[in-house]
Design a protein around this motif. Structure first.
Motif: not given
Length: 627
Positions: A51-64
């Motif tokens: 669930v933490g990975i899913i939550n952090g994936s939003f920041e990954i999208g930002n950085l992309l």
């Protein structure tokens, strides 16, 4: 019919109104997703670390896409890019909700058949069909959808700010940006929507045997994210009809075009010189001790706060026995308004008293330190583990915490041939919870659905606490009454801590801004944001989730075997990890804080010395000018 075109000031008003709606939509969907993490964990039967990975994936999208937006954003049609971002966010929300329509109806672990007669002998089996799809990777849709949502969110804030800066006067732009970024309304609406959806069963219209506080309860997580997606889509529409740029406030219309052409050329020159200036700017920032120390502080403190905020609803559920709906509601009501007041008051005092950099650093340090010391009072607002036979107490009622499933078996249920994998808790007359009716040694039942009562429960009788009663009812036993009192103390404490900390947030941020040269500000703020997202926003929820998983006493079971979501935690260890890790991270962050104060103090003394030396020369120059 003749249509009168809008004047530039009307376009500006439309843009500000649309910007406010866009800010509201993005923050609303973000708050809603954060509030639904527990529901997603249970629906997909996944651990908290995932669930933490899913939550952090939003920041990954930002950085992309943040580099692309930073480089090309000013060149392109900014309102339309903002509209595209809102549309992409809407698509991400749609993708997140998609698994609900692809998966079978939610089937939780239970030992009761819905077809049981109102009075029957106990025939206890795990009533869930084995379906390979239940262990499938449909949560990947949520992960990818959240990444796409992060991609769509990236251009909204920087392009709105740059567009406002371009058409507004210097003295008006902070006010306009403040109007646009209605930060508290969006998160508040998101959390309230989350609280409402968490009350609704995931499969609307179906009758279930579990209650809102049951660890197997899943709310209608998909419904709210669809609503958020619709709001994001609506928020992007007005930007499609706005011009690429607006004339500067107060300029004559004849010079509008020339001024805008000059602005575009200036932006292009800046952008073309970005690459050769990148290395010198970066080197300059790395040699700026205040800036680099501030990044260290931000990374450590953000690690603490992001981890806490991500799992706060779960903490309230596990620690105080509240439903997800109640936990989300309490967070929204007790925390968000007071944080907004603190930010506003901190900024207002900064402006009113014209605080210098060294004063701002001292204010931020001492306010943060005071809040940090108050924070430790949370260790006294505690509830103990609920008595669950074989997990937190023995079958004789003696306190003991066990992470081993074998302790669920005892002499009183040895002849029942019970499964130790199923989680279908019942509350005995002795006040002890048993993991299932079978493990309670119950032999018969009467009633149906959630009103079923189990009788002749040998383990209830064998506990020595039962005064002759040997029955049990569905669901865990209620927590002790003192937990509600402790919850009130904890909420009051969060109000105080949130207000005090947010009061020092703006002075602290001013230290960062004023540590940069004018030509470095945009680049420096971007690197600061990049560091905080890369080293805090992404990893923090993951390792916080992994530590929370380590306190699990009873894992749920997938219908075809394997571990699912956690059903019960050792809340004492959970509490020490959840409160202790942020305390350590924040405690270490005060080392660079002290170093910044020492550096700024040295800089002030140095500048004062230079002022004293140059004063006689300045007086001579003034006298010469007067002569």
């Amino acid at each position: 019919m003749h249509v009168v075109p809008l004047k530039s000031e009307h376009y500006a008003q439309v843009f500000l109104l649309a910007s406010s709606f866009a800010y509201l939509a993005r923050s609303m969907s973000g708050a809603y997703m954060n509030s639904m993490l527990t529901q997603i964990e249970r629906r997909f039967n996944i651990p908290a670390s995932l669930v933490g990975i899913i939550n952090g994936s939003f920041e990954i999208g930002n950085l992309l896409v943040i580099a692309f937006v930073s480089y090309f954003g000013a060149k392109l049609h900014r309102p339309r890019i903002i509209a595209l971002g809102c549309t992409v966010m809407s698509f991400g929300c749609l993708l997140i909700s998609l698994p609900h329509f692809l998966m079978e109806r939610y089937q939780y672990e239970t030992t009761l058949s819905p077809l049981e007669n109102s009075s029957s002998s106990m025939f206890l089996v795990l009533f869930t069909e084995c379906e390979q799809k239940s262990g499938s990777l449909t949560w990947v849709f949520v992960l990818v959808g959240n990444i796409i949502r992060g991609i769509g969110e990236t251009p909204i804030m920087p392009l709105i700010i740059s567009y406002v800066e371009d058409f507004s006067k210097a003295e008006n732009s902070p006010f306009y940006i403040g109007i646009s970024s209605t930060t508290v309304i969006g998160p508040f609406l998101g959390f309230m929507l989350g609280s409402y959806c968490a009350q609704l069963y995931v499969d609307l219209g179906f009758t279930v045997t579990i209650t809102l506080t049951d660890a197997r309860w899943v709310g209608a997580w998909w419904l709210g994210i669809l609503i958020c997606g619709s709001v994001n889509l609506l928020a992007g529409m007005p930007f499609c009809f706005l011009p690429k740029s607006l004339p500067k406030e107060g300029q004559a219309s004849d010079t509008d075009h020339n001024e805008q052409c000059h602005l575009v050329k200036l932006q292009n020159n800046v952008l073309h010189s970005f690459i050769p200036d990148f290395i010198p700017f970066l080197r300059s920032l790395f040699h700026n001790p205040v800036y680099m120390l501030f990044i260290c502080i931000t990374v450590m403190q953000f690690n603490a706060f992001i981890g806490m905020i991500t799992f706060m609803p779960k903490y309230l559920e596990q620690q105080y026995g509240k439903s997800a709906s109640q936990a989300i509601f309490l967070i929204a009501v007790y925390n968000l308004p007071i944080i907004c007041i603190g930010y506003f008051l901190g900024g207002f005092l900064m402006k009113k008293f014209k605080i210098t950099t060294i004063q701002a650093a001292n204010i931020a340090f001492w306010i943060s330190l005071i809040e940090y010391l108050i924070y430790f009072a949370a260790y006294f607002t505690v509830c103990e583990n609920s008595p669950v036979a074989g997990l937190t107490v023995s079958y004789e009622g003696i306190e003991q915490v066990s992470y081993m499933e074998t302790t669920l078996l005892a002499d009183c249920n040895s002849d029942c041939d019970c499964s130790i994998k199923v989680w279908d808790p019942v509350c005995g007359e002795n006040g002890i919870t048993y993991v299932s009716p079978c493990l309670a040694g119950c032999k018969a039942s009467h009633g149906t659905s959630k009103y079923t009562v189990f009788e002749n429960c040998t383990c209830v009788a064998a506990s020595g606490f039962s005064s002759g009663n040997v029955s049990a009812v569905l669901g865990q036993c209620d927590k002790e009454a003192s937990c509600d009192v402790m919850l009130q103390y904890f909420l009051i404490l969060t109000i105080v801590c949130s207000f005090v900390y947010s009061l020092g947030a703006m002075p602290g941020y001013m230290v960062l801004i004023r540590s940069l040269k004018p030509e470095e500000k945009s680049f420096g703020v971007g690197i600061h944001m990049l560091a905080s997202r890369s080293f805090a926003g992404i990893p923090s929820p993951i390792y916080f989730g992994a530590l929370i998983d380590s306190t699990c006493l009873k894992w749920g079971t997938l219908s075809c075997g394997g571990e699912g979501a956690c059903r019960m935690y050792d809340i004492v260890t959970y509490r020490w990890l959840y409160l202790g890790l942020p305390a350590i991270l924040r405690g270490v962050s005060y080392i660079p804080c002290v170093l910044i104060l020492l550096i700024l103090k040295k800089q002030v003394k140095s500048s004062e010395g230079k002022t004293v030396k140059s004063a006689p020369m300045a007086m001579e120059a003034i006298e010469e000018q007067n002569d």
